[in-house]
Design an enzyme around this catalytic site. Structure first.
Site, PDB file in Angstrom:
ATOM      1  N   GLU A   1       8.351  -2.540   6.657  1.00  0.00           N
ATOM      2  CA  GLU A   1       9.240  -1.713   5.817  1.00  0.00           C
ATOM      3  C   GLU A   1      10.026  -2.600   4.848  1.00  0.00           C
ATOM      4  OE1 GLU A   1       8.639   1.330   6.092  1.00  0.00           O
ATOM      5  OE2 GLU A   1       8.113   1.777   8.168  1.00  0.00           O
TER       6      GLU A   1
ATOM      7  N   GLY B   1       0.846  -1.183   0.000  1.00  0.00           N
ATOM      8  CA  GLY B   1       0.000   0.000   0.000  1.00  0.00           C
ATOM      9  C   GLY B   1       0.875   1.224   0.000  1.00  0.00           C
TER      10      GLY B   1
ATOM     11  N   MET C   1       2.132   4.919   1.769  1.00  0.00           N
ATOM     12  CA  MET C   1       2.393   5.340   3.147  1.00  0.00           C
ATOM     13  C   MET C   1       1.038   5.672   3.766  1.00  0.00           C
ATOM     14  SD  MET C   1       5.481   7.957   2.243  1.00  0.00           S
ATOM     15  CE  MET C   1       6.162   8.047   3.883  1.00  0.00           C
ATOM     16  N   ASP C   2       0.950   5.618   5.076  1.00  0.00           N
ATOM     17  CA  ASP C   2      -0.283   6.008   5.775  1.00  0.00           C
ATOM     18  C   ASP C   2      -1.478   5.100   5.516  1.00  0.00           C
ATOM     19  OD1 ASP C   2       0.916   8.197   6.902  1.00  0.00           O
ATOM     20  OD2 ASP C   2       0.290   9.569   5.324  1.00  0.00           O
ATOM     21  N   CYS C   3      -1.264   3.899   4.988  1.00  0.00           N
ATOM     22  CA  CYS C   3      -2.438   3.071   4.714  1.00  0.00           C
ATOM     23  C   CYS C   3      -2.656   2.032   5.795  1.00  0.00           C
ATOM     24  CB  CYS C   3      -2.340   2.421   3.338  1.00  0.00           C
ATOM     25  SG  CYS C   3      -1.169   1.069   3.290  1.00  0.00           S
TER      26      CYS C   3
END
Ligand SMILES: [Zn+2]
Length: 216
Positions: free
Chosen positions: A87, A9, A11-13
């Site tokens: 990550e 996804g 970032m921020d998902c």
């Protein structure tokens, strides 16, 4: 059958939050995981989510053999039932091959979480290898939104507030360019192509030709 699953996804998902949830659910059933991460925002050896949850993890630097690490854990009498990697985009392609070997030779599930493309819209090498090798690809359901409300599919990098599309794929803060000058924002593809961050959209709201608005 054990699987190598790549949860991807922007970032921020909510990737790290889901990683922590998977670890929690399995721990509750008495299963023990090895959690690898690389360059987490909370620092070395941590897996953290934006919602504030954090757990201990094994930092996986360049050159580390992840397969050998898990084998060593097991041969020391340690317990390892599954592996989580957060990550994962930062891992080297060889390290992704080691994850596949953990699945095939050690019969363990491996759940890798990562961003697919960088701020230039290019695949991270680790993510590319995951797409090539994974048994299953999952796009995360918790979708991040662009400032326009559309689904955010792309990651933008800003330097001093300006969106950039060139530069090193991974930036570690240095003397010449402190990391705090660099920001990230998720955008839809349209606004990534137009280099229209939320700040730029506010600044450019007087030029409707840049951002056509349907009025009906
Ligand atoms: Zn947008």
């Amino acid at each position: 059958m054990p699987e190598l699953v790549f949860f991807s996804g922007t970032m921020d998902c909510g990737k790290s939050t889901l990683a922590l949830q998977i670890a929690h659910n399995r721990d509750a059933r008495g299963l023990q995981g090895v959690i690898f991460t690389r360059d987490d925002r909370a620092g070395e050896g941590k897996l953290s989510s934006r919602l504030g949850l954090v757990t201990e993890a094994v930092e996986a630097p360049e050159g580390m053999d992840l397969y050998a690490y898990v084998v060593a854990q097991l041969s020391k009498g340690g317990k390892a039932d599954y592996v989580i990697v957060d990550e994962a985009q930062f891992l080297e392609p060889d390290q992704i091959d080691q994850l596949a070997r953990i699945v095939d030779d050690l019969d363990m599930d491996v759940f890798a979480f990562g961003i697919t493309t960088d701020f230039r819209t290019k695949l991270f090498p680790g993510s590319q290898r995951l797409i090539e090798l994974a048994d299953r690809l999952e796009q995360l359901q918790v979708e991040a939104l662009c400032w326009c409300g559309a689904r955010a599919t792309h990651n933008a990098r800003t330097v001093g507030g300006e969106m950039v599309v060139e530069g090193a794929q991974v930036v570690v803060g240095d003397v010449n360019r402190p990391a705090e000058e660099i920001g990230y924002e998720v955008l839809c593809r349209r606004h990534h192509r137009r280099r229209m961050t939320s700040a730029a959209s506010r600044a450019g709201s007087l030029s409707p030709d840049v951002l056509p608005v349907a009025s009906s």
